[in-house]
Design an enzyme around this catalytic site. Structure first.
Site, PDB file in Angstrom:
ATOM      1  N   SER A  29     -13.564  -1.575 -10.829  1.00 14.65           N
ATOM      2  CA  SER A  29     -14.881  -2.187 -11.039  1.00 14.65           C
ATOM      3  C   SER A  29     -15.422  -3.033  -9.908  1.00 14.65           C
ATOM      4  O   SER A  29     -16.591  -3.390  -9.934  1.00 14.65           O
ATOM      5  CB  SER A  29     -14.866  -3.036 -12.305  1.00 14.65           C
ATOM      6  OG  SER A  29     -15.159  -2.222 -13.399  1.00 14.65           O
ATOM      7  N   LYS A  40     -19.827 -12.833 -11.371  1.00 19.78           N
ATOM      8  CA  LYS A  40     -19.941 -11.855 -12.458  1.00 19.78           C
ATOM      9  C   LYS A  40     -19.917 -12.574 -13.805  1.00 19.78           C
ATOM     10  O   LYS A  40     -19.129 -13.515 -13.995  1.00 19.78           O
ATOM     11  CB  LYS A  40     -18.781 -10.857 -12.347  1.00 19.78           C
ATOM     12  CG  LYS A  40     -18.855  -9.672 -13.307  1.00 19.78           C
ATOM     13  CD  LYS A  40     -17.692  -8.703 -13.036  1.00 19.78           C
ATOM     14  CE  LYS A  40     -17.723  -7.483 -13.926  1.00 19.78           C
ATOM     15  NZ  LYS A  40     -16.620  -6.525 -13.634  1.00 19.78           N
ATOM     16  N   SER A  69     -17.861  -1.729 -12.973  1.00 20.39           N
ATOM     17  CA  SER A  69     -18.709  -2.553 -13.805  1.00 20.39           C
ATOM     18  C   SER A  69     -19.312  -3.767 -13.073  1.00 20.39           C
ATOM     19  O   SER A  69     -20.208  -4.405 -13.619  1.00 20.39           O
ATOM     20  CB  SER A  69     -17.903  -3.052 -15.001  1.00 20.39           C
ATOM     21  OG  SER A  69     -16.865  -3.918 -14.580  1.00 20.39           O
TER      22      SER A  69
HETATM   23  N1  GLN Z   1     -14.774   2.044 -14.999  1.00 24.14           N
HETATM   24  C1  GLN Z   1     -13.507   1.632 -15.519  1.00 24.14           C
HETATM   25  C2  GLN Z   1     -13.609   1.407 -16.996  1.00 24.14           C
HETATM   26  O1  GLN Z   1     -14.644   1.648 -17.524  1.00 24.14           O
HETATM   27  C3  GLN Z   1     -13.036   0.394 -14.820  1.00 24.14           C
HETATM   28  C4  GLN Z   1     -13.692  -0.824 -15.316  1.00 24.14           C
HETATM   29  C5  GLN Z   1     -13.189  -2.042 -14.626  1.00 24.14           C
HETATM   30  O2  GLN Z   1     -12.493  -1.971 -13.622  1.00 24.14           O
HETATM   31  N2  GLN Z   1     -13.482  -3.176 -15.234  1.00 24.14           N
HETATM   32  O3  GLN Z   1     -12.706   1.002 -17.650  1.00 24.14           O
END
Ligand code: GLN
Length: 491
Positions: free
Chosen positions: A178, A79, A154
């Site tokens: 994410s 990532k 994400s």
């Molecule tokens: N979707 C969640 C957020 O927008 C989690 C994101 C993540 O785990 N990096 O914060």
């Protein structure tokens, strides 16, 4: 082109038996990326040259009968919020579009030391803020199972890469879901380790009390092997744990005969798509048939999770992202003569709308006069949620719920509605707030051919239980089918 190995386990056998070399596997991945990824957009940067060199070195070690271990010669996508020495690291932000870090994140260094082949950097929501991968400054990622749908976020690039056979393994990061959410949407296994299990050094910080890098694979064995290499104490991250790292791959028998599985009934009620509920109920039946005892558990404060998480993670983000000031890293606004304007213009131009929204929420929640009302209350909610898990784990060894209320949604469907987007994470956030490990494993496919994952949660540092229960589910349901276009190509 040869068919992609169906799983990490199959790939290992091919490498170990000499049927496939690391160079061949790597060339296959690079060729598929070239052919397919203009549609999916899973990769932001492909590192062909280093990947080929690493694969050749792995093949040379193998010829000498001295491979370095379970990941030697295995291609991995990383990532793009994990820094890589000499390789652009963007966090999917305009701010860091040209940023080339001087060093590797600890997990990246561990991958290299284990002989893994780093293919390149996977797309994400900007600074890992999002649930759909639509908040990338370099374009949304598409779900290989249905390119009109999101891969989840994400870590959407990491999960789409594995689902689309562009990489057998990938690393994502998980703050509130994410890794687990995109794993569920893409039909792969994704793990959020116990907070502290994996070093965060070199992971660009979002919510430091929550962030954890996590593995992504097509099978449980792949996720377990990758996590083993990623885990362990790191002097560069004071929050990384000294707890020993067990050999999780040695215990994937899937024997759940002595296990008590706690079903979080509240998370199977209203608002959950019928096909998701049915898939999770079939997972419960499969575990029961494998000998596990099924009990009902409650997490009474989990419903405060989303509210608490968006206060706490945004508060931490507002502090963490203050380092992007136009002076030290990345973009700098041009033609500015005073420092204040430099900060303001660099940040206004560099950050996307969602990142600005988080910084505003976080700064507001921390401001004098509001701190007690928001930040301090959210901390209290976090403590109650943590206590809920403590109580639930008295009755159960592992908890089971859906990962998300629905399968992958359409691109654009929630883009204009931040609250709907935030609620996507309602089922993954509580484990993040409690710091306990959790994973997503495929357990079904919807009538529209979209994967559905089950969410397993265990007490801190009991990842082994997750892998064992997930292996039992994998035995019952198999890995998710390849997306139709990948299956056709391989046929
Ligand atoms: N979707 C969640 C957020 O927008 C989690 C994101 C993540 O785990 N990096 O914060």
């Amino acid at each position: 082109m040869s068919a992609p190995p169906a799983t990490y386990s199959e790939l290992r056998r091919a490498l170990d038996s000499g049927n496939r070399s690391s160079a061949e596997l790597t060339e296959d991945c690079l060729a598929r990326i070239r052919r397919r990824d203009s549609e999916w957009n899973a990769f932001l940067t492909v590192d062909d040259t280093s990947a080929r060199a690493a694969a050749a070195a792995a093949d040379a070690r193998r010829a000498d009968a001295r491979p370095l271990g379970p990941l030697d010669g295995v291609p991995v996508a990383v990532k793009d919020n994990l820094v890589t020495a000499g390789l652009r690291t963007t966090c999917a932000s305009r701010y860091l579009a040209d940023y080339v870090p001087p060093r590797d994140a600890t997990v990246v260094a561990r991958l290299r030391a284990a002989g893994a082949v780093i293919l390149g950097k996977a797309n994400l929501d900007e600074f890992a803020m999002g649930s759909s991968n639509e908040h990338s400054a370099f374009g949304a990622v598409r779900n290989p199972h249905d390119p009109s749908r999101v891969p989840g976020g994400s870590s959407g690039g990491s999960c789409a890469a594995v689902a689309g056979a562009l990489a057998p393994l990938a690393i994502g990061s998980d703050t509130g879901g994410s890794v687990r959410l995109p794993a569920s949407f893409c039909g792969v296994v994704g793990v959020k380790p116990t907070y502290g299990r994996v070093s965060r050094s070199g992971l660009v910080a979002f919510g430091s009390s929550l962030d954890q890098p996590g593995p992504v694979a097509r099978d449980v064995a792949g996720a377990a092997a990758l996590l083993a290499v990623m885990s362990g104490h790191d002097p560069d991250d004071a929050t990384s744990s000294l707890a020993p790292v067990p050999d999780w791959t040695a215990d994937l028998s899937g024997d759940v005969g002595s296990m008590k599985i706690g079903v979080v009934r509240d998370l199977l009620g209203d608002g959950v798509d019928d096909e998701v509920r049915t898939a999770v109920e079939r997972a419960i039946d499969a575990l029961r048939a494998a000998g596990a005892r099924i009990v009902d558990v409650e997490l009474p404060h989990a419903r405060f999770g989303v509210a608490a998480y968006y206060v706490l993670s945004s508060a931490e983000a507002s502090a963490n992202l203050s380092r992007f000031d136009g002076v030290r890293y990345g973009a700098r606004a041009a033609d500015v003569s005073d420092l204040e304007t430099l900060y303001e213009r660099s940040r206004s131009e560099g950050f996307g709308a969602e990142v600005k929204r988080r910084i505003l929420i976080g700064t507001f929640a921390l401001s004098a006069g509001y701190y007690d009302a928001y930040y301090a209350r959210a901390q209290k909610a976090r403590r109650l949620i943590r206590a809920d898990y403590g109580a639930a784990f008295v009755d159960a060894d592992v908890l089971l719920s859906p990962v998300a209320p629905t399968p992958a949604f359409r691109l654009g469907e929630r883009a204009e509605d931040p609250l709907a987007m935030y609620l996507t994470d309602a089922m993954t956030i509580p484990a993040s707030l409690a710091g306990v490990p959790a994973l997503s494993v495929p357990v079904g496919i919807s009538s529209g051919r979209l994967p559905i994952g089950a969410h397993l949660t265990a007490p801190a540092f009991a990842e082994g239980r997750l892998f064992r229960a997930a292996a039992a589910l994998e035995r019952a349901f198999g890995p998710a089918p390849w997306p139709a276009s990948v299956a056709e190509e391989a046929a």
